[in-house]
Write a protein that holds these residues in place. Structure first.
Motif, PDB file in Angstrom:
ATOM      1  N   ILE A   1     -17.004  -4.212  90.026  1.00 11.66           N
ATOM      2  CA  ILE A   1     -16.609  -4.711  88.715  1.00 11.66           C
ATOM      3  C   ILE A   1     -15.836  -6.025  88.861  1.00 11.66           C
ATOM      4  CG2 ILE A   1     -15.270  -4.194  86.630  1.00 11.66           C
ATOM      5  CD1 ILE A   1     -15.766  -1.191  87.293  1.00 11.66           C
ATOM      6  N   VAL A   2     -16.285  -7.078  88.154  1.00 11.73           N
ATOM      7  CA  VAL A   2     -15.603  -8.375  88.260  1.00 11.73           C
ATOM      8  C   VAL A   2     -15.124  -8.899  86.905  1.00 11.73           C
ATOM      9  CG1 VAL A   2     -16.910  -9.015  90.331  1.00 11.73           C
ATOM     10  CG2 VAL A   2     -17.753  -9.723  88.088  1.00 11.73           C
ATOM     11  N   GLU A   3     -15.491  -8.220  85.815  1.00 15.61           N
ATOM     12  CA  GLU A   3     -15.083  -8.696  84.489  1.00 15.61           C
ATOM     13  C   GLU A   3     -15.009  -7.527  83.511  1.00 15.61           C
ATOM     14  OE1 GLU A   3     -17.684 -11.696  82.945  1.00 15.61           O
ATOM     15  OE2 GLU A   3     -16.690 -11.750  80.994  1.00 15.61           O
ATOM     16  N   THR A   4     -13.921  -7.443  82.734  1.00 21.39           N
ATOM     17  CA  THR A   4     -13.718  -6.341  81.782  1.00 21.39           C
ATOM     18  C   THR A   4     -13.068  -6.863  80.500  1.00 21.39           C
ATOM     19  OG1 THR A   4     -11.512  -5.880  82.646  1.00 21.39           O
ATOM     20  CG2 THR A   4     -13.331  -4.656  83.644  1.00 21.39           C
ATOM     21  N   GLU A   5     -13.101  -6.032  79.450  1.00 22.97           N
ATOM     22  CA  GLU A   5     -12.346  -6.316  78.226  1.00 22.97           C
ATOM     23  C   GLU A   5     -11.760  -5.019  77.699  1.00 22.97           C
ATOM     24  OE1 GLU A   5     -14.989 -10.056  76.435  1.00 22.97           O
ATOM     25  OE2 GLU A   5     -14.913  -8.161  75.383  1.00 22.97           O
ATOM     26  N   ALA A   6     -10.520  -5.079  77.186  1.00 21.64           N
ATOM     27  CA  ALA A   6      -9.870  -3.890  76.643  1.00 21.64           C
ATOM     28  C   ALA A   6     -10.062  -3.844  75.123  1.00 21.64           C
ATOM     29  CB  ALA A   6      -8.382  -3.913  76.973  1.00 21.64           C
ATOM     30  N   TYR A   7     -10.283  -2.648  74.597  1.00 22.51           N
ATOM     31  CA  TYR A   7     -10.383  -2.430  73.148  1.00 22.51           C
ATOM     32  C   TYR A   7      -9.516  -1.243  72.767  1.00 22.51           C
ATOM     33  CZ  TYR A   7     -14.089  -5.822  72.905  1.00 22.51           C
ATOM     34  OH  TYR A   7     -14.787  -6.997  72.960  1.00 22.51           O
ATOM     35  N   LEU A   8      -8.706  -1.407  71.720  1.00 29.84           N
ATOM     36  CA  LEU A   8      -7.789  -0.368  71.280  1.00 29.84           C
ATOM     37  C   LEU A   8      -8.047  -0.019  69.822  1.00 29.84           C
ATOM     38  CD1 LEU A   8      -4.141  -0.908  72.508  1.00 29.84           C
ATOM     39  CD2 LEU A   8      -5.653   1.037  72.863  1.00 29.84           C
ATOM     40  N   GLY A   9      -7.940   1.269  69.500  1.00 30.74           N
ATOM     41  CA  GLY A   9      -8.221   1.703  68.136  1.00 30.74           C
ATOM     42  C   GLY A   9      -7.249   1.162  67.113  1.00 30.74           C
ATOM     43  N   SER A  10      -5.963   1.093  67.467  1.00 28.54           N
ATOM     44  CA  SER A  10      -4.974   0.663  66.483  1.00 28.54           C
ATOM     45  C   SER A  10      -4.552  -0.772  66.743  1.00 28.54           C
ATOM     46  CB  SER A  10      -3.753   1.578  66.535  1.00 28.54           C
ATOM     47  OG  SER A  10      -3.236   1.605  67.845  1.00 28.54           O
ATOM     48  N   GLY A  11      -4.498  -1.580  65.688  1.00 29.71           N
ATOM     49  CA  GLY A  11      -4.046  -2.954  65.809  1.00 29.71           C
ATOM     50  C   GLY A  11      -5.065  -3.889  66.423  1.00 29.71           C
ATOM     51  N   ASP A  12      -6.304  -3.453  66.540  1.00 26.24           N
ATOM     52  CA  ASP A  12      -7.348  -4.290  67.131  1.00 26.24           C
ATOM     53  C   ASP A  12      -8.579  -4.247  66.224  1.00 26.24           C
ATOM     54  OD1 ASP A  12      -9.203  -5.612  68.678  1.00 26.24           O
ATOM     55  OD2 ASP A  12      -9.237  -4.119  70.280  1.00 26.24           O
ATOM     56  N   GLU A  13      -8.707  -5.254  65.367  1.00 24.75           N
ATOM     57  CA  GLU A  13      -9.781  -5.293  64.372  1.00 24.75           C
ATOM     58  C   GLU A  13     -11.168  -5.378  65.005  1.00 24.75           C
ATOM     59  OE1 GLU A  13      -9.930  -5.676  60.652  1.00 24.75           O
ATOM     60  OE2 GLU A  13      -8.223  -4.378  61.064  1.00 24.75           O
ATOM     61  N   ALA A  14     -11.222  -5.853  66.249  1.00 24.21           N
ATOM     62  CA  ALA A  14     -12.525  -6.022  66.902  1.00 24.21           C
ATOM     63  C   ALA A  14     -13.055  -4.707  67.466  1.00 24.21           C
ATOM     64  CB  ALA A  14     -12.417  -7.050  68.027  1.00 24.21           C
ATOM     65  N   CYS A  15     -12.212  -3.692  67.497  1.00 22.57           N
ATOM     66  CA  CYS A  15     -12.602  -2.411  68.094  1.00 22.57           C
ATOM     67  C   CYS A  15     -13.414  -1.583  67.104  1.00 22.57           C
ATOM     68  CB  CYS A  15     -11.346  -1.649  68.512  1.00 22.57           C
ATOM     69  SG  CYS A  15     -11.691  -0.051  69.257  1.00 22.57           S
TER      70      CYS A  15
ATOM     71  N   LEU B   1      -6.088 -12.027  70.678  1.00 23.90           N
ATOM     72  CA  LEU B   1      -5.728 -11.112  71.762  1.00 23.90           C
ATOM     73  C   LEU B   1      -6.454 -11.520  73.046  1.00 23.90           C
ATOM     74  CD1 LEU B   1      -6.001  -7.743  69.789  1.00 23.90           C
ATOM     75  CD2 LEU B   1      -3.925  -9.005  70.357  1.00 23.90           C
ATOM     76  N   THR B   2      -5.687 -11.759  74.092  1.00 29.18           N
ATOM     77  CA  THR B   2      -6.310 -12.179  75.369  1.00 29.18           C
ATOM     78  C   THR B   2      -6.481 -10.961  76.265  1.00 29.18           C
ATOM     79  OG1 THR B   2      -4.113 -12.738  76.182  1.00 29.18           O
ATOM     80  CG2 THR B   2      -5.421 -14.521  75.253  1.00 29.18           C
ATOM     81  N   TRP B   3      -7.441 -10.148  75.905  1.00 24.56           N
ATOM     82  CA  TRP B   3      -7.631  -8.872  76.584  1.00 24.56           C
ATOM     83  C   TRP B   3      -8.861  -8.863  77.474  1.00 24.56           C
ATOM     84  CZ3 TRP B   3      -6.216  -4.699  72.316  1.00 24.56           C
ATOM     85  CH2 TRP B   3      -4.845  -4.770  72.081  1.00 24.56           C
ATOM     86  N   ARG B   4      -9.383 -10.031  77.803  1.00 25.71           N
ATOM     87  CA  ARG B   4     -10.477 -10.125  78.774  1.00 25.71           C
ATOM     88  C   ARG B   4      -9.861 -10.397  80.140  1.00 25.71           C
ATOM     89  NH1 ARG B   4     -13.829 -15.226  79.885  1.00 25.71           N
ATOM     90  NH2 ARG B   4     -15.517 -14.516  81.218  1.00 25.71           N
ATOM     91  N   LYS B   5     -10.317  -9.677  81.148  1.00 29.27           N
ATOM     92  CA  LYS B   5      -9.807  -9.853  82.519  1.00 29.27           C
ATOM     93  C   LYS B   5     -10.986 -10.119  83.440  1.00 29.27           C
ATOM     94  CE  LYS B   5      -5.629  -8.401  81.357  1.00 29.27           C
ATOM     95  NZ  LYS B   5      -4.452  -9.281  81.433  1.00 29.27           N
ATOM     96  N   PHE B   6     -10.859 -11.069  84.337  1.00 25.80           N
ATOM     97  CA  PHE B   6     -11.944 -11.308  85.280  1.00 25.80           C
ATOM     98  C   PHE B   6     -11.406 -11.906  86.574  1.00 25.80           C
ATOM     99  CE2 PHE B   6     -12.234 -15.946  84.573  1.00 25.80           C
ATOM    100  CZ  PHE B   6     -11.618 -16.072  83.326  1.00 25.80           C
ATOM    101  N   ILE B   7     -12.209 -11.800  87.636  1.00 30.23           N
ATOM    102  CA  ILE B   7     -11.813 -12.334  88.935  1.00 30.23           C
ATOM    103  C   ILE B   7     -12.093 -13.835  88.924  1.00 30.23           C
ATOM    104  CG2 ILE B   7     -12.222 -12.271  91.413  1.00 30.23           C
ATOM    105  CD1 ILE B   7     -13.000  -9.339  91.139  1.00 30.23           C
ATOM    106  N   THR B   8     -11.045 -14.607  89.108  1.00 29.52           N
ATOM    107  CA  THR B   8     -11.140 -16.058  88.989  1.00 29.52           C
ATOM    108  C   THR B   8     -12.209 -16.635  89.904  1.00 29.52           C
ATOM    109  OG1 THR B   8      -8.762 -16.004  88.610  1.00 29.52           O
ATOM    110  CG2 THR B   8      -9.760 -18.173  88.969  1.00 29.52           C
ATOM    111  N   GLY B   9     -13.117 -17.400  89.307  1.00 25.33           N
ATOM    112  CA  GLY B   9     -14.100 -18.133  90.099  1.00 25.33           C
ATOM    113  C   GLY B   9     -15.217 -17.304  90.689  1.00 25.33           C
TER     114      GLY B   9
END
Length: 208
Positions: free
Chosen positions: A39-53, A178-186
């Motif tokens: 796994i090199v890239e992920t995004e978090a989604y939360l039920g509360s307070g996150d309209e994109a979820c 919300l900056t909830w995307r995480k990835f391995i740089t480069g």
DNA sequence: TGTAAGATCTAG
DNA sequence: TAGATCTTACAA
């Protein structure tokens, strides 16, 4: 090969998004035949307070898996073409999940090519729809557990904190702050990011 | 029951 | 850059 135990999944979606980087997702396609990706890239989604979820407006038939026990797979179909793979987090009853956006192919690359067509290795799994196709995951796997099924997680190569980058999530129109995307740089297998929602489609004009 | 949007991908 | 493709959710 060592399957990650259930305790690992007892953390928040945001923590999980970073913790999953470097870990290995395995699908045992048939006995002894493994498809594995790091796994090199992920995004978090939360039920509360996150309209994109999907679960921001409460439980529905589609998103009910997100309210289930941590360590469950949430797979859904979108854009008429693609399956997207999430890992459920947060305690049972609380909606939360981590979307897996990109992986580095490790094992079963020949089979992945059959699923995806002739591609360079780094193009086999560099997008959320691509990796589900490469791994052979579909709605059949929605609601299955990483703790006992043919799909599971293994500890991979640890990723140092300074190797992890953060950004807004991709392809969404709400909660873009919300900056909830995480990835391995480069990393060459990270998806080609497009910040913001997809381009609006034209309305089809019907002749009378 | 109708309609629009969507955590995307590929070909041109 | 635009089109494919279809399920879900929401409005009427």
């Amino acid at each position: 090969m060592q399957r990650v135990s259930g305790e690992f999944f007892n953390m928040s979606a945001l923590e999980m998004a970073a913790a999953l980087l470097g870990m290995v997702m395995t699908h045992e396609l048939s006995p002894g035949v493994f498809l594995r990706g790091r796994i090199v890239e992920t995004e978090a989604y939360l039920g509360s307070g996150d309209e994109a979820c999907h679960a921001s407006r409460g439980k529905t038939k589609r998103n009910s898996v997100m309210f289930g026990p941590p360590g469950t797979l949430y797979v859904y179909f979108t854009y008429g073409n693609h399956y997207l793979l999430n890992i459920v987090t947060e305690p049972e009853g609380v909606a939360g999940a981590v979307l897996l956006r990109a992986m580095e192919p490790l094992e079963g690359i020949g089979i992945m090519r059959q699923h995806r067509g002739r591609k360079h290795d780094h193009e086999l799994m560099n997008g959320p729809g691509k990796l589900t196709r490469a791994l052979g995951l579909t709605l059949e796997h929605n609601g299955t557990s990483l703790l006992g099924g043919p799909v599971f997680l293994e500890k991979g190569t640890p990723v140092r904190q300074e190797e992890i980058s953060t950004s807004p999530r991709i392809g969404i129109s709400k909660s873009t702050e919300l900056t909830w995307r995480k990835f391995i740089t480069g990393h060459p297998c990270v998806s080609r990011g497009r910040i913001g929602p997809p381009v609006k489609k034209k309305k089809r004009i019907l002749e009378s």
